[in-house]
Design a protein around this motif. Structure first.
Motif, short mmCIF file in Angstrom:
data_model
loop_
_atom_site.label_atom_id
_atom_site.label_comp_id
_atom_site.label_asym_id
_atom_site.label_seq_id
_atom_site.Cartn_x
_atom_site.Cartn_y
_atom_site.Cartn_z
N ASN A 12 0.82 -1.21 0.00
CA ASN A 12 0.00 0.00 0.00
C ASN A 12 0.85 1.26 0.00
OD1 ASN A 12 -3.13 -0.27 0.34
ND2 ASN A 12 -2.24 -2.01 1.44
N SER A 57 -4.95 3.95 -0.13
CA SER A 57 -3.66 3.33 0.20
C SER A 57 -3.25 3.65 1.63
CB SER A 57 -2.59 3.81 -0.78
OG SER A 57 -2.86 3.37 -2.09
N GLY A 60 -5.42 1.49 3.85
CA GLY A 60 -4.95 0.11 3.84
C GLY A 60 -3.64 -0.05 4.59
N TYR A 75 -11.28 -0.84 3.20
CA TYR A 75 -10.24 -0.76 2.18
C TYR A 75 -10.51 -1.71 1.02
CZ TYR A 75 -5.75 -1.81 -0.03
OH TYR A 75 -4.77 -2.05 -0.94
#
Length: 286
Positions: A12, A57, A60, A75
């Motif tokens: 991520n 991102s 996550g 996510y």
């Protein structure tokens, strides 16, 4: 389990970094839209996708590193929709820019552009009278034709040198008449008709004007030049999008594994032990 979470955190972080080229591609298209391509609405889906990937991102990354199951759940869903949107955008970009390219002109390095060589939604939008008025005004204001002028020894560049230039689609389609018109070269934006009895069916030959505010901005060749310029821009950005898409899919698969690990840890399940084994323990272990 810890290794998987660290891996998804790393992936991520990488996708966060890769969202920068996507966002940069959208900004680059926006710059070209203002200065050259003049299609001001096409870059926004890419910018939105780039910002969304950045935010997701980070979510996550936090969900994997801090083992937050709720963040990982959100996510996975949001990343799924982003991947679908990105796939749709890549397919759309290739479909609308599938056809069309310049035609080779004998004795010239540059190519000529013809509107019938293009087809589809993008051509219809560019060629529509209401929309073309905005685009042609943008092309005129961008100064692309004015900037194409060159001076050699205090005089305009001679025809022999001009014919060896590799003109951009905008310069070729909007700043000069089509080569088949047979006009004589004076300078980059001034061409005079030659009375040679040559009969051509291209109406752009009649639309050409040496008025620097007119030139060939109302020509079909100019519309084709804009489409060719868009095609080149979108193809460059699509290559970046495909690379990022592949990495996003890999990150999604690993994130799903991390999510299952987090749920297993939340339920106090040792790795490899299922709920059935917990509910019905066996004295016999293999």
């Amino acid at each position: 389990m810890r290794t998987t979470n660290h891996l998804i955190g790393l992936l991520n972080f990488i996708t966060f970094l890769l969202s920068v080229p996507i966002l940069g591609g959208g900004i680059w298209l926006s710059t070209r839209a203002n200065n050259t391509d003049c299609m001001t609405f096409l870059q926004w889906p890419l910018i939105v996708i780039g910002v969304a990937i950045m935010i997701v991102s980070l979510a996550g990354f936090a969900g994997a590193c801090y083992r937050n199951t709720l963040l990982m759940y959100l996510y996975l869903w949001v990343m799924f929709f982003i991947i679908v949107l990105l796939i749709g955008f890549v397919i759309f970009a290739y479909v609308v820019t599938d056809k069309g390219s310049g035609r080779i002109v004998p004795g010239r390095t540059y190519e000529d552009y013809y509107l019938p060589d293009y087809s589809g939604w993008l051509k219809d939008r560019v060629a529509s009278d209401s929309y073309w008025r905005k685009i042609s005004s943008c092309v005129r204001d961008s100064g692309a034709c004015r900037k194409s002028g060159r001076v050699v020894g205090g005089f305009p560049e001679p025809a022999e040198m001009y014919y060896l230039r590799k003109l951009s689609p905008i310069e070729s389609g909007c700043c000069k008449p089509p080569s088949e018109c047979g006009f004589s070269y004076v300078n980059e934006t001034t061409w005079n008709p030659v009375s040679s009895g040559l009969v051509v069916s291209n109406r752009d030959c009649l639309r050409w004007s040496n008025d620097q505010e007119q030139l060939c901005y109302n020509c079909n060749s100019c519309k084709a030049g804009v489409l060719a310029s868009l095609r080149k821009s979108w193809r460059k950005v699509s290559v970046i999008n495909i690379v990022v898409l592949v990495i996003l899919v890999i990150a999604y698969v690993v994130a799903y594994a991390a999510f299952r690990n987090n749920k297993r840890m939340d339920n106090d399940e040792p790795y490899g032990e299922t709920r059935m084994e917990k509910a019905r323990p066996s004295w016999i272990k293999f």
